[in-house]
Design an enzyme around this catalytic site. Structure first.
Site, mmCIF file in Angstrom:
data_model
loop_
_atom_site.group_PDB
_atom_site.id
_atom_site.type_symbol
_atom_site.label_atom_id
_atom_site.label_comp_id
_atom_site.label_asym_id
_atom_site.label_seq_id
_atom_site.Cartn_x
_atom_site.Cartn_y
_atom_site.Cartn_z
ATOM 1 N N SER A 176 3.826 -8.148 9.785
ATOM 2 C CA SER A 176 3.814 -9.607 9.645
ATOM 3 C C SER A 176 4.674 -10.287 10.707
ATOM 4 O O SER A 176 5.613 -9.700 11.253
ATOM 5 C CB SER A 176 4.320 -9.994 8.250
ATOM 6 O OG SER A 176 3.534 -9.373 7.262
HETATM 7 N N1 SAM Z 1 5.212 -5.594 5.155
HETATM 8 C C1 SAM Z 1 4.404 -4.962 6.138
HETATM 9 C C2 SAM Z 1 5.089 -4.758 7.447
HETATM 10 O O1 SAM Z 1 6.195 -5.238 7.637
HETATM 11 O O2 SAM Z 1 4.503 -4.057 8.283
HETATM 12 C C3 SAM Z 1 3.122 -5.692 6.352
HETATM 13 C C4 SAM Z 1 2.108 -5.212 5.476
HETATM 14 S S1 SAM Z 1 0.433 -5.545 5.832
HETATM 15 C C5 SAM Z 1 0.374 -7.262 6.094
HETATM 16 C C6 SAM Z 1 -0.168 -5.346 4.151
HETATM 17 C C7 SAM Z 1 -0.097 -3.941 3.630
HETATM 18 O O3 SAM Z 1 -0.471 -3.968 2.246
HETATM 19 C C8 SAM Z 1 -1.066 -2.980 4.312
HETATM 20 O O4 SAM Z 1 -0.375 -1.860 4.773
HETATM 21 C C9 SAM Z 1 -2.036 -2.613 3.193
HETATM 22 O O5 SAM Z 1 -2.552 -1.305 3.289
HETATM 23 C C10 SAM Z 1 -1.166 -2.785 1.967
HETATM 24 N N2 SAM Z 1 -1.883 -2.942 0.697
HETATM 25 C C11 SAM Z 1 -2.973 -3.688 0.424
HETATM 26 N N3 SAM Z 1 -3.304 -3.562 -0.878
HETATM 27 C C12 SAM Z 1 -2.387 -2.731 -1.441
HETATM 28 C C13 SAM Z 1 -2.178 -2.223 -2.749
HETATM 29 N N4 SAM Z 1 -2.976 -2.519 -3.784
HETATM 30 N N5 SAM Z 1 -1.145 -1.375 -2.961
HETATM 31 C C14 SAM Z 1 -0.309 -1.036 -1.947
HETATM 32 N N6 SAM Z 1 -0.463 -1.484 -0.685
HETATM 33 C C15 SAM Z 1 -1.479 -2.333 -0.439
#
Ligand code: SAM
Length: 221
Positions: free
Chosen positions: A62
């Site tokens: 992000s």
């Molecule tokens: N906080 C992260 C960073 O600093 O890199 C950004 C994360 S990215 C915007 C969103 C993440 O949420 C992705 O890695 C995705 O695979 C994960 N995600 C989506 N749905 C999810 C779920 N139900 N449980 C766990 N992770 C999930």
């Protein structure tokens, strides 16, 4: 100070302080965590830019401002147990680890986990645990949490997560459609939930039983 350190200090001043982030603990954490180590080598020079970056698997690390905004909204003081849904690159996890006494983070894409584990270990964040799971269910075994952060866009606020918040606890979560959302802050009191809207945002979808289905399919609930 090397050029990454200088870029990181500039990021905090020009992108965070200039836009109103004022919690000194959050600013210090973001001055400290080496964001460039959480992206692939070819993207390191862009790591301190004012934008999200790809991390593979159609996911993103992000934008620094969004990390700061969500972190500040949790109001962490140092002794909290925090749940993060959506580990991704692990950068937000590291920022949370600077500010809380325990961080439980959940990721659904298995390929991210060894990389994140390695870097968090190298940076000596020993009070973090990573689980491969559908984070829409939360993590009951360690609940209740003082704070919960969801870093993917949800169709609504899952009750599984508000149920796992302590009274007095805070949850931040992007809520909207698959393309854009608003960041919601939920505060849990003994007599219910207070929900405020913080800012518009754009996150990848929260995929799971209490979120969205994989691309092109209907929601599961
Ligand atoms: N906080 C992260 C960073 O600093 O890199 C950004 C994360 S990215 C915007 C969103 C993440 O949420 C992705 O890695 C995705 O695979 C994960 N995600 C989506 N749905 C999810 C779920 N139900 N449980 C766990 N992770 C999930």
């Amino acid at each position: 100070m090397n050029h990454y350190d200088a870029a990181r200090y500039r990021m905090v001043k020009d992108q965070l302080v200039a836009r109103g982030i004022s919690d000194e603990r959050v600013l210090d954490a973001m001055r400290k965590v080496p964001r460039h180590l959480f992206v692939e080598e070819a993207l390191r020079e862009q790591a301190y830019g004012d934008h999200a970056l790809p991390i593979g698997e159609d996911q993103t690390i992000s934008q620094p401002y969004m990390v700061a905004c969500m972190t500040e909204a949790l109001g962490l003081r140092g002794d909290e147990k925090v749940l993060e849904i959506g580990t991704g690159s692990g950068y937000q996890t590291a920022v949370l680890a600077e500010l809380a006494s325990r961080v439980v983070t959940i990721e659904r894409i298995v390929g991210f986990i060894p990389k994140v584990w390695k870097i968090l270990e190298e940076l000596n964040y020993r009070h973090v645990v990573i689980h491969l799971s559908d984070g829409t269910y939360g993590w009951k075994d360690e609940s209740p949490f003082d704070a919960i952060m969801v870093t993917a866009g949800a169709p609504d606020i899952p009750s599984s997560l508000t149920d796992q918040l302590k009274v007095g606890g805070r949850l931040v979560i992007p809520v909207g459609n698959r393309m854009d959302q608003v960041l919601k802050k939920v505060e849990k009191a003994s007599d219910g939930l207070a929900i405020t809207t913080l800012t518009p945002c754009v996150f990848v979808p929260l995929i799971g039983a209490l979120g969205w289905k994989e691309e092109g399919e209907e929601r599961m609930i």
